[in-house]
Scaffold this motif. Structure first.
Motif, PDB file in Angstrom:
ATOM      1  N   LEU A 155       0.846  -1.200   0.000  1.00  0.00           N
ATOM      2  CA  LEU A 155       0.000   0.000   0.000  1.00  0.00           C
ATOM      3  C   LEU A 155       0.874   1.239   0.000  1.00  0.00           C
ATOM      4  CD1 LEU A 155      -2.343  -1.274   2.793  1.00  0.00           C
ATOM      5  CD2 LEU A 155      -2.795  -1.264   0.362  1.00  0.00           C
ATOM      6  N   ASN A 156       0.220   2.358  -0.321  1.00  0.00           N
ATOM      7  CA  ASN A 156       0.958   3.620  -0.417  1.00  0.00           C
ATOM      8  C   ASN A 156       0.367   4.676   0.496  1.00  0.00           C
ATOM      9  OD1 ASN A 156       3.148   3.769  -2.163  1.00  0.00           O
ATOM     10  ND2 ASN A 156       1.775   3.254  -3.859  1.00  0.00           N
ATOM     11  N   GLY A 157       1.174   5.607   0.922  1.00  0.00           N
ATOM     12  CA  GLY A 157       0.712   6.819   1.593  1.00  0.00           C
ATOM     13  C   GLY A 157      -0.303   6.573   2.686  1.00  0.00           C
ATOM     14  N   VAL A 158      -1.447   7.248   2.573  1.00  0.00           N
ATOM     15  CA  VAL A 158      -2.450   7.184   3.632  1.00  0.00           C
ATOM     16  C   VAL A 158      -2.978   5.765   3.813  1.00  0.00           C
ATOM     17  CG1 VAL A 158      -4.681   8.039   4.388  1.00  0.00           C
ATOM     18  CG2 VAL A 158      -3.103   9.567   3.262  1.00  0.00           C
ATOM     19  N   ALA A 159      -3.144   5.046   2.708  1.00  0.00           N
ATOM     20  CA  ALA A 159      -3.653   3.678   2.812  1.00  0.00           C
ATOM     21  C   ALA A 159      -2.701   2.823   3.649  1.00  0.00           C
ATOM     22  CB  ALA A 159      -3.841   3.074   1.431  1.00  0.00           C
ATOM     23  N   ALA A 160      -1.393   3.048   3.485  1.00  0.00           N
ATOM     24  CA  ALA A 160      -0.425   2.302   4.288  1.00  0.00           C
ATOM     25  C   ALA A 160      -0.565   2.673   5.762  1.00  0.00           C
ATOM     26  CB  ALA A 160       0.996   2.585   3.802  1.00  0.00           C
ATOM     27  N   SER A 161      -0.786   3.963   6.044  1.00  0.00           N
ATOM     28  CA  SER A 161      -0.977   4.389   7.435  1.00  0.00           C
ATOM     29  C   SER A 161      -2.179   3.695   8.050  1.00  0.00           C
ATOM     30  CB  SER A 161      -1.191   5.903   7.514  1.00  0.00           C
ATOM     31  OG  SER A 161      -0.050   6.579   7.078  1.00  0.00           O
ATOM     32  N   ILE A 162      -3.281   3.645   7.283  1.00  0.00           N
ATOM     33  CA  ILE A 162      -4.494   3.004   7.810  1.00  0.00           C
ATOM     34  C   ILE A 162      -4.256   1.500   7.948  1.00  0.00           C
ATOM     35  CG2 ILE A 162      -6.943   2.578   7.372  1.00  0.00           C
ATOM     36  CD1 ILE A 162      -6.316   5.470   8.045  1.00  0.00           C
ATOM     37  N   GLY A 163      -3.525   0.919   6.996  1.00  0.00           N
ATOM     38  CA  GLY A 163      -3.194  -0.492   7.096  1.00  0.00           C
ATOM     39  C   GLY A 163      -2.405  -0.775   8.362  1.00  0.00           C
ATOM     40  N   LEU A 164      -1.453   0.098   8.678  1.00  0.00           N
ATOM     41  CA  LEU A 164      -0.645  -0.085   9.881  1.00  0.00           C
ATOM     42  C   LEU A 164      -1.487   0.100  11.141  1.00  0.00           C
ATOM     43  CD1 LEU A 164       2.561   1.654   8.596  1.00  0.00           C
ATOM     44  CD2 LEU A 164       2.478  -0.639   9.562  1.00  0.00           C
ATOM     45  N   LEU A 165      -2.447   1.010  11.066  1.00  0.00           N
ATOM     46  CA  LEU A 165      -3.360   1.194  12.202  1.00  0.00           C
ATOM     47  C   LEU A 165      -4.200  -0.069  12.399  1.00  0.00           C
ATOM     48  CD1 LEU A 165      -4.294   3.440  14.185  1.00  0.00           C
ATOM     49  CD2 LEU A 165      -6.155   3.878  12.611  1.00  0.00           C
ATOM     50  N   SER A 166      -4.668  -0.646  11.288  1.00  0.00           N
ATOM     51  CA  SER A 166      -5.428  -1.900  11.386  1.00  0.00           C
ATOM     52  C   SER A 166      -4.560  -2.983  12.005  1.00  0.00           C
ATOM     53  CB  SER A 166      -5.877  -2.356   9.998  1.00  0.00           C
ATOM     54  OG  SER A 166      -6.674  -1.379   9.395  1.00  0.00           O
ATOM     55  N   PHE A 167      -3.282  -2.989  11.624  1.00  0.00           N
ATOM     56  CA  PHE A 167      -2.336  -3.956  12.180  1.00  0.00           C
ATOM     57  C   PHE A 167      -2.227  -3.772  13.697  1.00  0.00           C
ATOM     58  CE2 PHE A 167       2.166  -4.692  13.379  1.00  0.00           C
ATOM     59  CZ  PHE A 167       2.212  -6.060  13.180  1.00  0.00           C
ATOM     60  N   LEU A 168      -2.135  -2.508  14.145  1.00  0.00           N
ATOM     61  CA  LEU A 168      -2.063  -2.216  15.585  1.00  0.00           C
ATOM     62  C   LEU A 168      -3.279  -2.805  16.315  1.00  0.00           C
ATOM     63  CD1 LEU A 168      -0.551  -0.342  17.795  1.00  0.00           C
ATOM     64  CD2 LEU A 168      -2.344   1.280  17.317  1.00  0.00           C
ATOM     65  N   PHE A 169      -4.460  -2.611  15.721  1.00  0.00           N
ATOM     66  CA  PHE A 169      -5.686  -3.126  16.333  1.00  0.00           C
ATOM     67  C   PHE A 169      -5.670  -4.644  16.388  1.00  0.00           C
ATOM     68  CE2 PHE A 169      -9.057  -0.043  17.143  1.00  0.00           C
ATOM     69  CZ  PHE A 169      -8.378   1.104  16.830  1.00  0.00           C
ATOM     70  N   MET A 170      -5.230  -5.248  15.285  1.00  0.00           N
ATOM     71  CA  MET A 170      -5.228  -6.713  15.232  1.00  0.00           C
ATOM     72  C   MET A 170      -4.306  -7.283  16.299  1.00  0.00           C
ATOM     73  SD  MET A 170      -5.085  -7.885  11.287  1.00  0.00           S
ATOM     74  CE  MET A 170      -4.809  -9.595  11.670  1.00  0.00           C
ATOM     75  N   VAL A 171      -3.076  -6.753  16.357  1.00  0.00           N
ATOM     76  CA  VAL A 171      -2.099  -7.302  17.292  1.00  0.00           C
ATOM     77  C   VAL A 171      -2.582  -7.101  18.725  1.00  0.00           C
ATOM     78  CG1 VAL A 171       0.272  -7.166  18.084  1.00  0.00           C
ATOM     79  CG2 VAL A 171      -0.227  -6.966  15.682  1.00  0.00           C
ATOM     80  N   LYS A 172      -3.162  -5.935  18.991  1.00  0.00           N
ATOM     81  CA  LYS A 172      -3.649  -5.677  20.351  1.00  0.00           C
ATOM     82  C   LYS A 172      -4.738  -6.690  20.715  1.00  0.00           C
ATOM     83  CE  LYS A 172      -6.199  -2.646  23.296  1.00  0.00           C
ATOM     84  NZ  LYS A 172      -7.641  -2.447  23.393  1.00  0.00           N
ATOM     85  N   THR A 173      -5.696  -6.872  19.805  1.00  0.00           N
ATOM     86  CA  THR A 173      -6.783  -7.809  20.100  1.00  0.00           C
ATOM     87  C   THR A 173      -6.249  -9.216  20.301  1.00  0.00           C
ATOM     88  OG1 THR A 173      -8.069  -6.445  18.612  1.00  0.00           O
ATOM     89  CG2 THR A 173      -9.083  -8.463  19.345  1.00  0.00           C
ATOM     90  N   ILE A 174      -5.287  -9.608  19.458  1.00  0.00           N
ATOM     91  CA  ILE A 174      -4.734 -10.960  19.576  1.00  0.00           C
ATOM     92  C   ILE A 174      -4.028 -11.116  20.928  1.00  0.00           C
ATOM     93  CG2 ILE A 174      -2.986 -12.533  18.672  1.00  0.00           C
ATOM     94  CD1 ILE A 174      -3.693 -11.428  15.873  1.00  0.00           C
ATOM     95  N   TYR A 175      -3.189 -10.154  21.298  1.00  0.00           N
ATOM     96  CA  TYR A 175      -2.449 -10.272  22.552  1.00  0.00           C
ATOM     97  C   TYR A 175      -3.376 -10.235  23.757  1.00  0.00           C
ATOM     98  CZ  TYR A 175       2.369 -10.531  20.992  1.00  0.00           C
ATOM     99  OH  TYR A 175       3.549 -10.978  20.462  1.00  0.00           O
ATOM    100  N   GLU A 176      -4.485  -9.501  23.643  1.00  0.00           N
ATOM    101  CA  GLU A 176      -5.421  -9.449  24.768  1.00  0.00           C
ATOM    102  C   GLU A 176      -6.141 -10.769  24.975  1.00  0.00           C
ATOM    103  OE1 GLU A 176      -6.918  -4.873  25.419  1.00  0.00           O
ATOM    104  OE2 GLU A 176      -8.098  -6.233  24.195  1.00  0.00           O
ATOM    105  N   ASN A 177      -6.188 -11.575  23.920  1.00  0.00           N
ATOM    106  CA  ASN A 177      -6.928 -12.824  24.022  1.00  0.00           C
ATOM    107  C   ASN A 177      -6.050 -14.067  24.007  1.00  0.00           C
ATOM    108  OD1 ASN A 177      -9.902 -12.009  23.940  1.00  0.00           O
ATOM    109  ND2 ASN A 177      -9.000 -10.829  22.271  1.00  0.00           N
ATOM    110  N   TRP A 178      -4.746 -13.867  23.923  1.00  0.00           N
ATOM    111  CA  TRP A 178      -3.806 -14.980  23.815  1.00  0.00           C
ATOM    112  C   TRP A 178      -3.320 -15.284  25.227  1.00  0.00           C
ATOM    113  CZ3 TRP A 178       1.623 -14.557  21.103  1.00  0.00           C
ATOM    114  CH2 TRP A 178       2.059 -15.831  20.715  1.00  0.00           C
ATOM    115  N   ASN A 179      -4.261 -15.688  26.098  1.00  0.00           N
ATOM    116  CA  ASN A 179      -3.996 -15.690  27.535  1.00  0.00           C
ATOM    117  C   ASN A 179      -2.781 -16.506  27.946  1.00  0.00           C
ATOM    118  OD1 ASN A 179      -6.184 -14.053  27.988  1.00  0.00           O
ATOM    119  ND2 ASN A 179      -7.602 -15.792  28.016  1.00  0.00           N
TER     120      ASN A 179
END
Lengths: 305, 332
Positions: free
Chosen positions: B126-150
């Motif tokens: 991805l490029n530019g803003v789309a890459a930023s949003i992609g990285l933000l989605s990545f942040l959300f995914m990793v956070k959710t996974i770590y919160e549930n990976w007891n």
């Protein structure tokens, strides 16, 4: 879960997302900037409903007004706040010829500023407020119970989307806005005033944020100083998967995200439900990969030279 | 005299700066915490800035790498004897062996780099803003996974009992390692190519720059450095939880980077040190200071407002940051 119920749920969620996405999309059109502060404007509107106080129970402020005044006042206050962010911050940054990342970070900073002021005045403890209590009942038709507030949200959103559409297509200001979104420099050359068209975009986008405030608070009744963040993030995601720069795409992206979110919630096995967002954002990344130009945009995605 | 390579010159200059600041931390009373925190944040921001500055893509996802690094190191260092109670999911081989923190840090950097390689291979298409949003989605995914990976992360509760080994000297050493890696990359061919793509992606493609590949190299290295910062953070505080690596850290590190200067490593270091000092000063004032006229102070919550205002003022008045877009180099 019943199909009608699922439809109402996803439309209600999707229409909130669509309104946020449209607000973000309007500003992106004229400034090429993702406005992170959009969510915090929603939070700001919600906190204007109550008197600032450090105690847990906040007396109503705007929320004490009669319903029609309440609706107008909330929308007006948020629209003015949006205009103020443009006048005080974005305009000065823009005047320096800032690039995309600088504008993005500016909006991030404004969002954080609004959050910290709210935190300072109202403390971080969630507060409850009752707005439009007449909407909190359930109605039953053909054996299905749906919340009235969801139906009102859907119809009010459709009305708003239609009026913004009419504004953009039938009024002078709206046409200038679309022209500026198409090619800012060209629009200025044929007499569109840059500052005015950007101010109009912020005003309309702020009014949409105010409307979302009402829908969100009427449904949840809870105030939190970060309540707008998830909505804003849903809004960006919707604009990106819908296709940057396309307003129809942003709105459709909002509905698509609402639908995906509701479907995942009801279809995932119960032990995976807490991780719903991981699946949702995984889908988002997938969409970005398969259609980087957006789900609802047809044409070349990459800049042509 | 032959001129010193600018990357080496900057590295030496910044190392001297770090040593001077560390010295101040030892000499001035009550400053050791501030200096240690400043170095840890500087490491995180160098990692973030290496990617943001060289590629021009604003990353909202780097806090994830700090978290991945912190947790990966904790699997090897945490709470000897109690580890399988807190983290029942760990395989015996990991749970049975406690490693020294530096070795755990290297493993953690490797884990973060691997995740970055996989995620970046997808996201950096991805490029530019789309890459930023992609990285933000990545942040959300990793956070959710770590919160549930007891079993591996103890979920939403915090993991306590990490050895407290990071002080001024250790933090300074970590920062110098980060500076070495970052400046080496900036001076390398890949660093040059990735900056060419930042300036004009289409033109750089036309002369044969493989933009995706160069960005991916930059991303992986920046993730490893950020993970090192996360490991230091974890072993400075002694406890970690998922929310520590969330939007607050994302905002704080981005603010530090922008205040210092987005496109340089010097900017990352200066921004981190200045804002840490400022935050600590305000925090002291919030707690109240004894003056001849009694206890004086400012209300709680001023710190966050001041940080946001400072960032806005810098963006309006000095968009290139305090350092003005130049690397610090005593040997030019």
């Amino acid at each position: 879960m019943n199909l009608v119920q699922l439809l109402v749920d996803s439309l209600a969620l999707g229409s909130q997302y669509a309104l946020v996405a449209l607000g973000i999309g309007l500003i992106f059109g004229v400034m090429r900037m993702i406005n992170f502060a959009q969510g915090d404007l929603i939070t700001f509107g919600a906190y204007m409903l109550v008197v600032p106080t450090v105690s847990d129970v906040a007396p109503p402020m705007i929320a004490a007004l009669p319903t029609p005044v309440l609706i107008v006042a909330t929308i007006a206050v948020v629209a003015l706040a949006a205009l103020l962010t443009e006048r005080l911050a974005f305009r000065s940054v823009r005047a320096k010829g800032a690039d995309g990342p600088t504008l993005l970070i500016t909006s991030f900073a404004i969002g954080y500023f609004i959050q910290s002021v709210i935190l300072f005045l109202h403390t971080g403890r969630p507060k409850s407020v009752s707005v439009l209590p007449e909407l909190s009942q359930q109605i039953t038709f053909s054996g299905v119970r749906v919340a009235l507030v969801d139906l009102v949200t859907i119809f009010a959103s459709l009305g708003l989307l239609l009026s913004v559409g009419l504004f953009l297509n039938r009024t002078r200001g709206g046409i200038a806005l679309r022209a500026a979104a198409e090619d800012f420099l060209m629009a200025r050359l044929i007499g569109v005033k840059a500052n005015r068209v950007i101010a109009v975009a912020f005003l309309v986008s702020g009014a949409l944020a105010g409307a979302v405030t009402l829908m969100f608070v009427a449904k949840t009744g809870v105030l939190d100083f970060r309540m707008g963040v998830p909505l804003a993030i849903a809004g960006f995601v919707a604009t990106v998967i819908g296709g940057m720069g396309s307003l129809t795409g942003a709105v459709l992206g909002g509905f698509a995200l609402g639908l995906a979110s509701t479907l995942l919630q009801s279809l995932l096995p119960p032990d995976l439900r807490p991780a719903r967002d991981a699946f949702l954002y995984g889908m988002v990344i997938f969409v970005l990969l398969v259609r980087p130009q957006g789900l609802f945009v047809f044409g070349p995605g990459r800049e042509r030279v | 005299m032959k001129r010193l390579n600018p990357a080496i010159g900057t590295f030496l200059s910044l190392t001297i700066l770090v040593i001077v600041v560390a010295g101040l931390g030892y000499l001035l009373p009550g400053m050791s915490r501030t200096v240690t925190e400043g170095f840890i944040y500087a490491t995180l921001v160098v990692g973030l800035g290496l990617f943001v500055g060289n590629t021009g893509i604003v990353s909202f996802g780097h806090a994830s790498f700090a978290m991945i690094g912190a947790y990966a190191a904790s699997w090897f260092t945490c709470c000897e004897g109690m580890r399988q109670v807190f983290l029942p999911g760990l395989p015996d081989m990991i749970a049975a062996n406690t490693l020294p923190v530096p070795i755990a840090a290297v493993i953690a950097m490797g884990v973060a780099a691997t995740v970055a390689l996989l995620a970046g291979a997808i996201l950096l298409r991805l490029n530019g803003v789309a890459a930023s949003i992609g990285l933000l989605s990545f942040l959300f995914m990793v956070k959710t996974i770590y919160e549930n990976w007891n079993g591996w992360t103890s979920g939403q509760s915090s993991l306590v009992g990490l050895p407290l080994v990071v002080g001024i000297a250790e933090a300074a050493a970590g920062l110098v390692v980060a500076l070495c890696l970052a400046l080496f990359y900036q001076g390398s061919a890949s660093g040059l190519l990735v900056r060419a793509a930042r300036e004009d992606e289409v033109a750089s493609r036309s002369v044969g720059v493989r933009v995706w590949r160069e960005r991916l190299i930059c991303f992986v290295l920046s993730a490893a450095i950020t993970a090192l910062g996360g490991v230091m953070f974890a072993h400075y505080l002694g406890s970690i939880s998922v929310v520590q690596f969330w939007l607050d850290l994302t905002f704080l590190t981005l603010a530090m980077l922008v205040v210092g200067g987005r496109n340089t490593i010097t900017g990352a270091v200066v921004g981190a040190l200045v804002i840490t000092a400022l935050r600590d000063g305000l925090r002291t004032l919030e707690n109240g200071v004894q003056t001849p006229f009694g206890l004086a102070g400012i209300p709680e919550g001023v710190q966050e407002i001041a940080l946001a205002l400072l960032l806005l003022v810098v963006l309006v008045a000095r968009p290139r940051g305090l350092t003005g877009g130049r690397e610090f180099n005593l040997f030019r």
